[in-house]
Enzyme design. Sequence first.
Site, PDB file in Angstrom:
ATOM      1  N   ASN A   1       2.391  14.844   1.554  1.00 36.86           N
ATOM      2  CA  ASN A   1       1.857  13.822   0.659  1.00 36.86           C
ATOM      3  C   ASN A   1       2.219  12.439   1.181  1.00 36.86           C
ATOM      4  OD1 ASN A   1       4.693  14.652  -0.546  1.00 36.86           O
ATOM      5  ND2 ASN A   1       4.304  12.543  -1.222  1.00 36.86           N
ATOM      6  N   CYS A   2       1.414  11.453   0.795  1.00 33.53           N
ATOM      7  CA  CYS A   2       1.769  10.052   1.019  1.00 33.53           C
ATOM      8  C   CYS A   2       2.062   9.441  -0.338  1.00 33.53           C
ATOM      9  CB  CYS A   2       0.661   9.315   1.769  1.00 33.53           C
ATOM     10  SG  CYS A   2      -0.892   9.196   0.858  1.00 33.53           S
ATOM     11  N   ALA A   3       1.851   8.159  -0.503  1.00 30.18           N
ATOM     12  CA  ALA A   3       2.233   7.499  -1.749  1.00 30.18           C
ATOM     13  C   ALA A   3       1.426   7.979  -2.950  1.00 30.18           C
ATOM     14  CB  ALA A   3       2.082   5.985  -1.604  1.00 30.18           C
ATOM     15  N   THR A   4       0.140   8.331  -2.734  1.00 29.75           N
ATOM     16  CA  THR A   4      -0.708   8.674  -3.874  1.00 29.75           C
ATOM     17  C   THR A   4      -1.524   9.946  -3.667  1.00 29.75           C
ATOM     18  OG1 THR A   4      -2.500   7.279  -3.010  1.00 29.75           O
ATOM     19  CG2 THR A   4      -0.969   6.263  -4.588  1.00 29.75           C
ATOM     20  N   ARG A   5      -1.438  10.581  -2.490  1.00 26.84           N
ATOM     21  CA  ARG A   5      -2.361  11.671  -2.184  1.00 26.84           C
ATOM     22  C   ARG A   5      -1.663  12.908  -1.629  1.00 26.84           C
ATOM     23  NH1 ARG A   5      -6.003   7.640   1.589  1.00 26.84           N
ATOM     24  NH2 ARG A   5      -5.941   5.904   0.131  1.00 26.84           N
TER      25      ARG A   5
END
Length: 547
Positions: free
Chosen positions: A488-492
Amino acid sequence: MKGKIQVFAGSMMIPVILLVVAGIFIGVGAAFANLDNVNALHLGWLIQEGNFAHSFFKVINDLGFMVMRFLPVFFAVGIAFGLAKKEKGWSALGGVVLFLGLNTVINTMLTINNLTPDTTSIEALVGAGYSELDAKNYNSLFGYNLSIFSYNMGIFSGLIAGVVASIIHNRYCEKELPNALSFFSGPRFAQILNFIVVIPIGILLYYVWPYIGLGLAGLSNFITASGLIGTFVFGALDRALLPIGIHHLIAFPIEYTSVGGTMAVDGTLFEGVRNIMLAQMGSSTETEYIVRNFTTGRILFHFGGLPGAALAIYLTAKKENRKKVASLLIPAVSTAVLIGVTEPIEYTFLFVQPLLYFLIHVPLSGLSYVFTEMLHVSIVGTAVRDVFPNLLQPDKVHALSLLFLIPAYFAAYYFSFRWAILKFNIKTPGRDDGMSGIKLYSKNDYQSQKESAVSEEFALDNTSAKSDQISGIIKALGGKDNVVHITNCATRLRVEVKDETKVDTDEKWVNELDAKGVIRSGKSLQIIYGAHVIILASHVKDELDME
């Protein structure tokens, strides 16, 4: 290839998270460790030289600077961890091994060629015939990494170590050896290879890094010399690349590497505009933050532009639909202002009419960086969650221009969006008959329209997560056996699958699994959930027995 670039961009956000924490610690610690500032805040009765409170805030401040001091190490670990498909702990260990190994090999090569801290000092170089400027430039190539004298590669050393470690790990972490050597099978074999591979890579870096370093210095000089034109190009590209999820790759070098410039703060050299600003935040002698920081411009469209566009969407909706439209727009605007996540509104522009995004939003966002730089706005943070340190050290902030820039941007977005929506009859939420058109749109909607020219509308589901959401996500990905890699990244959620045809429909993700959108690129998917995605990703990986 695009999928791999997106995964890499997401992996870079792992160590960057530490800088968010560092910023908070430095902002709070520096504000109350500086006794002049303490007296200005009328807290001298509580915080005094050497007492417990003062010592506590010094500890907090130093912990923040610790992150910046060892940032290359954190990148080596974070990148190796993020890019690993399984057995992530072993890959992270490999990142540390590669990082220390590369610097050790370079240190040995330097010593062999009589390049030591003494022989590369400015005084020694001037004595050897260098001009003072040339001596300073050459001396800047060298530095210490965890007490190892080596090239000053900044976070690039961590990036190289992390990427190489993850490649070796992913290729050999399941390698089986003969029974006599079975103890060294799997991820242990990858560690052995790390020690072998680090030798040629370290020797290669010894010879090529001086040219890379000079090239990065030249790129930094070009960016500096390009002035406001370069600032506009950066700001516009930052938004223009958002739809394909690689906008981080534009901002990252400027914010965290020497490409964004270098500056000595209290005798220590810092690279990248974000690192420089954090150092200035923690300094008791610096009086302001740098103006050319390539971040402050976001304040104008976070606080002014996007709310203005939202108001235009609201007022151009049919009157009977406005209450429903407001219930969608207010949370989306609040998210942009409070925590800086702008995707719900921006992807609505992209879907209903890409020209709204690329001909109005992109150039206006580029100009926002120009205006804040022209008017010498210097402030830390681009959302409410970031601005707290500014309240503790207001003397370092120059932000009065925002008092008219933000309203001006609100007006510019409002009138330009209202004009375009009415002029071209753009079907923004609430302009269709009935209730079906009252929806925000997502990245997946734009991508689907772009690839197949078949437009589908999806509602942004604001309901709470269902108890079976995790199992539903796994099922929608085609089942446990279909998932190759998930992070995951910050939002996805970023997922790689074996067979993309087994992945459920976009309607399923948005309407039943609470996703804000999906973007597909072959076997790679990005599923947008928002800031809580890190918890969701952890539960999904637990269910999949993945690290």
